[in-house]
Design a protein around this motif. Structure first.
Motif, mmCIF file in Angstrom:
data_model
loop_
_atom_site.group_PDB
_atom_site.id
_atom_site.type_symbol
_atom_site.label_atom_id
_atom_site.label_comp_id
_atom_site.label_asym_id
_atom_site.label_seq_id
_atom_site.Cartn_x
_atom_site.Cartn_y
_atom_site.Cartn_z
ATOM 1 N N TYR A 34 103.723 68.487 93.101
ATOM 2 C CA TYR A 34 103.424 67.067 92.938
ATOM 3 C C TYR A 34 102.227 66.886 92.010
ATOM 4 O O TYR A 34 102.194 65.942 91.194
ATOM 5 C CB TYR A 34 103.146 66.412 94.289
ATOM 6 C CG TYR A 34 104.250 66.630 95.316
ATOM 7 C CD1 TYR A 34 105.553 66.906 94.913
ATOM 8 C CD2 TYR A 34 103.982 66.561 96.677
ATOM 9 C CE1 TYR A 34 106.558 67.111 95.842
ATOM 10 C CE2 TYR A 34 104.982 66.759 97.621
ATOM 11 C CZ TYR A 34 106.272 67.048 97.195
ATOM 12 O OH TYR A 34 107.256 67.249 98.119
ATOM 13 N N GLN A 35 101.260 67.784 92.109
ATOM 14 C CA GLN A 35 100.135 67.752 91.161
ATOM 15 C C GLN A 35 100.618 68.035 89.743
ATOM 16 O O GLN A 35 100.184 67.387 88.781
ATOM 17 C CB GLN A 35 99.088 68.797 91.561
ATOM 18 C CG GLN A 35 98.337 68.507 92.845
ATOM 19 C CD GLN A 35 97.182 69.480 93.037
ATOM 20 O OE1 GLN A 35 96.305 69.598 92.161
ATOM 21 N NE2 GLN A 35 97.178 70.175 94.164
ATOM 22 N N GLU A 36 101.504 69.018 89.607
ATOM 23 C CA GLU A 36 102.020 69.373 88.279
ATOM 24 C C GLU A 36 102.740 68.197 87.645
ATOM 25 O O GLU A 36 102.589 67.926 86.444
ATOM 26 C CB GLU A 36 102.967 70.573 88.398
ATOM 27 C CG GLU A 36 102.265 71.861 88.772
ATOM 28 C CD GLU A 36 103.234 72.982 89.107
ATOM 29 O OE1 GLU A 36 102.794 74.143 89.195
ATOM 30 O OE2 GLU A 36 104.438 72.693 89.290
ATOM 31 N N ALA A 37 103.527 67.477 88.449
ATOM 32 C CA ALA A 37 104.240 66.315 87.923
ATOM 33 C C ALA A 37 103.260 65.214 87.528
ATOM 34 O O ALA A 37 103.412 64.567 86.474
ATOM 35 C CB ALA A 37 105.231 65.803 88.969
ATOM 36 N N GLN A 45 92.654 60.131 85.698
ATOM 37 C CA GLN A 45 91.321 60.698 85.449
ATOM 38 C C GLN A 45 90.580 61.033 86.740
ATOM 39 O O GLN A 45 89.872 62.030 86.814
ATOM 40 C CB GLN A 45 90.491 59.708 84.613
ATOM 41 C CG GLN A 45 91.078 59.441 83.240
ATOM 42 C CD GLN A 45 91.266 60.725 82.437
ATOM 43 O OE1 GLN A 45 90.384 61.597 82.426
ATOM 44 N NE2 GLN A 45 92.397 60.850 81.764
ATOM 45 N N GLY A 46 90.762 60.227 87.739
ATOM 46 C CA GLY A 46 90.021 60.466 88.971
ATOM 47 C C GLY A 46 90.775 61.287 89.996
ATOM 48 O O GLY A 46 90.289 61.476 91.121
ATOM 49 N N MET A 47 91.964 61.776 89.644
ATOM 50 C CA MET A 47 92.762 62.543 90.608
ATOM 51 C C MET A 47 92.197 63.953 90.759
ATOM 52 O O MET A 47 91.886 64.615 89.765
ATOM 53 C CB MET A 47 94.225 62.606 90.159
ATOM 54 C CG MET A 47 94.928 61.268 90.228
ATOM 55 S SD MET A 47 96.699 61.413 89.832
ATOM 56 C CE MET A 47 97.202 59.694 89.940
ATOM 57 N N PRO A 48 92.091 64.398 92.003
ATOM 58 C CA PRO A 48 91.482 65.725 92.256
ATOM 59 C C PRO A 48 92.466 66.871 92.076
ATOM 60 O O PRO A 48 92.856 67.535 93.039
ATOM 61 C CB PRO A 48 91.036 65.599 93.715
ATOM 62 C CG PRO A 48 92.029 64.673 94.333
ATOM 63 C CD PRO A 48 92.408 63.690 93.255
ATOM 64 N N SER A 97 93.775 70.511 91.376
ATOM 65 C CA SER A 97 93.178 71.815 91.631
ATOM 66 C C SER A 97 92.932 72.528 90.308
ATOM 67 O O SER A 97 93.600 72.278 89.298
ATOM 68 C CB SER A 97 94.092 72.658 92.515
ATOM 69 O OG SER A 97 95.277 73.004 91.807
ATOM 70 N N ASP A 98 91.938 73.416 90.306
ATOM 71 C CA ASP A 98 91.626 74.172 89.089
ATOM 72 C C ASP A 98 92.827 75.000 88.645
ATOM 73 O O ASP A 98 93.062 75.173 87.436
ATOM 74 C CB ASP A 98 90.430 75.091 89.353
ATOM 75 C CG ASP A 98 89.140 74.311 89.578
ATOM 76 O OD1 ASP A 98 89.079 73.154 89.125
ATOM 77 O OD2 ASP A 98 88.229 74.856 90.220
ATOM 78 N N GLU A 99 93.585 75.495 89.597
ATOM 79 C CA GLU A 99 94.758 76.315 89.270
ATOM 80 C C GLU A 99 95.794 75.510 88.498
ATOM 81 O O GLU A 99 96.361 75.984 87.502
ATOM 82 C CB GLU A 99 95.379 76.876 90.551
ATOM 83 C CG GLU A 99 96.586 77.772 90.304
ATOM 84 C CD GLU A 99 97.210 78.271 91.601
ATOM 85 O OE1 GLU A 99 98.267 78.933 91.520
ATOM 86 O OE2 GLU A 99 96.639 77.996 92.680
ATOM 87 N N VAL A 100 96.031 74.257 88.944
ATOM 88 C CA VAL A 100 97.014 73.407 88.277
ATOM 89 C C VAL A 100 96.529 73.027 86.882
ATOM 90 O O VAL A 100 97.299 73.061 85.908
ATOM 91 C CB VAL A 100 97.306 72.155 89.123
ATOM 92 C CG1 VAL A 100 98.126 71.141 88.323
ATOM 93 C CG2 VAL A 100 98.042 72.538 90.399
ATOM 94 N N LYS A 101 95.263 72.642 86.752
ATOM 95 C CA LYS A 101 94.738 72.257 85.436
ATOM 96 C C LYS A 101 94.790 73.423 84.454
ATOM 97 O O LYS A 101 95.178 73.255 83.286
ATOM 98 C CB LYS A 101 93.294 71.749 85.597
ATOM 99 C CG LYS A 101 93.214 70.381 86.261
ATOM 100 C CD LYS A 101 91.817 69.802 86.220
ATOM 101 C CE LYS A 101 90.898 70.509 87.178
ATOM 102 N NZ LYS A 101 89.562 69.837 87.277
#
Length: 653
Positions: free
Chosen positions: A578-581, A596-599, A601-605
């Motif tokens: 869901y983060q990836e999408a 911009q304000g969504m947290p 994860s460092d792994e996803v970014k």
């Protein structure tokens, strides 16, 4: 003079009996033994043939096709109720259907069912040997029908789901066994009048054996020709072979009025397996049956003088070797070993038994692209384990159409796995609709009855549920399953104590019971329906709709469901997919949502940035889209953004 004469006499004696001549005679005797067949040789040929049939049967049935045989019994049906026997007897050959259906049950344990089948083949070989008075040296030829029956079992492919013949899997085996048994009984009678009388009495078996009675008539006609003697009267020579041939034409004609459901032209062919559906008719899987019927016609004419017969030695050896080698080659080529075909069956069984880990293990072991049925079963497993948002794209999601090895049979999911897939999606009305429709077209099966019983329990239709469960209670292997659920019929509230119904009940209760149309396309209907559904009262249903929005690749459908998921799961970590999408859609269409304000994860970014850099670099180097997909698959193939860009041309069926 005397000395010279004596010398000549001695020379003549030496010429008359040279040692070399004696050696040549001994070599000729040894050579003669090598070129003849003894009783011991015939016994060896018989043993090798029997061992070959057993080995091929065990290898192709138990070792390579256990999952297919289990599915065959699951798609089959037998009940000890008299109504089932009566239904079978509505067509000629009904007794074979009844016996074959009974034996098919034992494929629940594939090794047991296969052992029964192989044993019947071996007994048929022995009976045909005695019936046609064939020498053991010709045993390889006698085994050809058994090889044909093996091929007819392992070459069906996806026809497994479309065969309409009741008890198909054992039908040919039982039919051939009973056919040669009739010939064996006929062979006991020597008097011409007795032979004719027995042949006429064989007509009484037609309602029970159908086509296989007519086949026995044909074999008897051939056998009677070989039993004629020069001293027989002309009338006997005419009546003995012509009587069974005449009965082939007369008996079905005379029995026609007994069968209201059989067309007149079908009276001569009921019992022959035909492979046809609305899309096509396939001749290929009928070939083994044609060979099966034709080969025994030569049995009566096989030479009786084989042992110690120099002329027949090489013929027997060549025929034996040729039959055994060709049998191995034919079975190997006919065995339908498409990986997805067998994996689908294993996954289906695991899903039906709610063994979700096994479903995922099978999906993870696929060497190539999965079929769409497998993708859907994988998603159901992840849904029930609560892992769709973290593992859905870690498996192969491309999806290819079913592959059939010998014809162009068009497989529809609504005839294979759709009822179970609909059931686990809470669309129980669709499960019932296709369960009943398939039962009407192909007959009841244990699998369909189990799905219908489950749906009836979920619907609260206890009278209907009891009817299905009572039928299953008459079976050997599903009695315990039915009896375990019967208490719900008496006390419907007990269904809450059966965890296997929890997810289905929750989905159904929050969707309603509307039955619209799917146009025969299960996956496309589910994709459209769930991606456009919103529900805030059920976390399970809401997450399912979110995941179908991901599969749909629709940004506008995704965001409302994403935000609703975040609202319903406050304080919980956001699943990776869901983060990836969200990070992908937020960058593709910044105006659709502010990320911009969504947290994240460092792994996803880090993963998203790496994917973008790698794919752009590869495109700039001149690679096309397919090449970029292949190059990035090992690193990013388990992400939503790889799925979004490169999972295209989905073949739904």
């Amino acid at each position: 003079m005397n000395k010279k004469n004596n010398h000549r006499r001695d020379v003549s004696v030496e010429i008359k009996k040279p040692p070399l001549a004696k050696k040549t005679i001994e070599e000729n005797q040894k050579e003669k033994k090598k070129l003849t067949i003894t009783k011991g040789t015939s016994l060896c040929i018989a043993i090798v043939t029997v061992v070959t049939v057993m080995a091929l049967g065990v290898y192709h049935l138990i070792v390579r096709n256990s999952d297919m045989l289990f599915m065959a019994q699951s798609e089959g049906f037998f009940t000890s109720n008299s109504s089932f026997l009566s239904e079978c007897m509505h067509h000629p050959g009904g007794f074979i259907s009844w016996v074959a259906s009974f034996l098919t049950q034992f494929f629940y344990h594939p090794a047991l069912g296969s052992s029964i089948m192989i044993a019947l083949w071996l007994v048929s070989i022995l009976i045909s040997k005695w019936a046609f008075k064939v020498k053991a040296a010709w045993m390889a030829l006698l085994a050809i029908p058994s090889i044909c029956l093996l091929v007819s079992t392992i070459d069906t492919g996806y026809w497994l789901y479309y065969i309409k013949q009741t008890g198909y899997w054992f039908y040919g085996t039982v039919g051939y066994f009973l056919s040669v048994l009739l010939v064996f009984l006929y062979s006991f009678f020597k008097k011409k009048s007795d032979c004719i009388l027995v042949t006429i009495l064989m007509s009484l078996t037609y309602p029970f054996l159908g086509w296989y009675t007519l086949l026995a008539f044909l074999y008897v006609s051939m056998l009677s020709i070989t039993r004629m003697k020069a001293t027989d009267s002309t009338i006997s020579k005419i009546l003995l072979p012509l009587t069974p041939l005449a009965l082939i034409g007369l008996v079905p004609f005379m029995c026609y009025n007994l069968y209201a459901n059989t067309r007149f032209e079908d009276m001569w062919t009921v019992g022959i397996a035909f492979f046809e559906n609305n899309d096509m008719t396939s001749f290929t899987p009928t070939i083994p049956f044609i060979v099966l019927y034709a080969v025994p016609l030569i049995f009566p004419f096989l030479p009786k003088k084989v042992e110690n017969n120099k002329r027949m030695a090489w013929t027997v050896y060549i025929v034996t070797i040729a039959v055994l080698v060709l049998s191995w080659f034919w079975t190997e080529k006919s065995d339908f070993q498409n990986y997805n075909y067998h994996a689908e069956m294993r996954m289906y069984r695991a899903a039906e038994e709610q063994d979700w880990d096994k479903v995922l293990d099978e999906m993870g072991n696929i060497p190539g692209d999965a079929s769409r049925e497998m993708v859907l079963l994988k998603n159901i497993a992840l849904l029930n384990k609560g892992e769709m948002g973290t593992r859905m794209f870690k498996y192969n999601n491309m999806g290819e159409p079913p592959t059939n090895g010998f014809d162009t049979l068009r497989v529809h999911m609504v005839q294979t796995a759709a009822p179970l897939i609909y059931y686990y999606h809470g669309k129980t009305n669709f499960a019932v609709r296709w369960g009943i429709e398939n039962s009407v077209e192909f007959g009841y099966s244990y699998d369909r009855l189990k799905i219908l019983a489950r749906c009836a329990l979920v619907h609260g239709e206890m009278e209907m549920a009891k009817r299905y469960l009572d039928i299953l209670r008459t079976s050997i292997y599903y009695r315990d399953w039915a009896e375990r659920l019967l208490p719900i019929v008496e006390k419907p509230e007990l269904i809450k104590k059966y965890p296997e119904f929890d997810s289905v009940r929750e989905l159904r209760d929050h969707m309603g019971t509307v039955l619209d149309g799917d146009n025969g396309l299960c996956e496309m209907y589910l994709l459209t329906y769930f991606s456009q559904t919103m529900n805030k009262d059920s976390k399970l249903l809401q997450e399912l709709t979110l995941n179908y929005a991901l599969i749909q690749k629709d940004i506008q459908l995704f965001w409302p469901r994403f935000f609703l998921y975040a609202q319903l799961h406050q304080g919980e970590p956001m699943p990776t997919h869901y983060q990836e999408a969200a990070i992908l859609y937020g960058n593709l269409e910044p105006e659709s949502a502010d990320i911009q304000g969504m947290p994240f994860s460092d792994e996803v970014k880090k993963s998203y940035q790496g994917f973008q850099q790698m794919s752009q670099s590869l495109l700039q180097s001149g690679l096309n889209s397919d090449q970029v997909a292949e190059a990035t698959k090992s690193t990013y193939g388990n992400t939503f953004y790889w799925f979004y860009f490169f999972c295209r041309d989905v073949h739904s069926y």
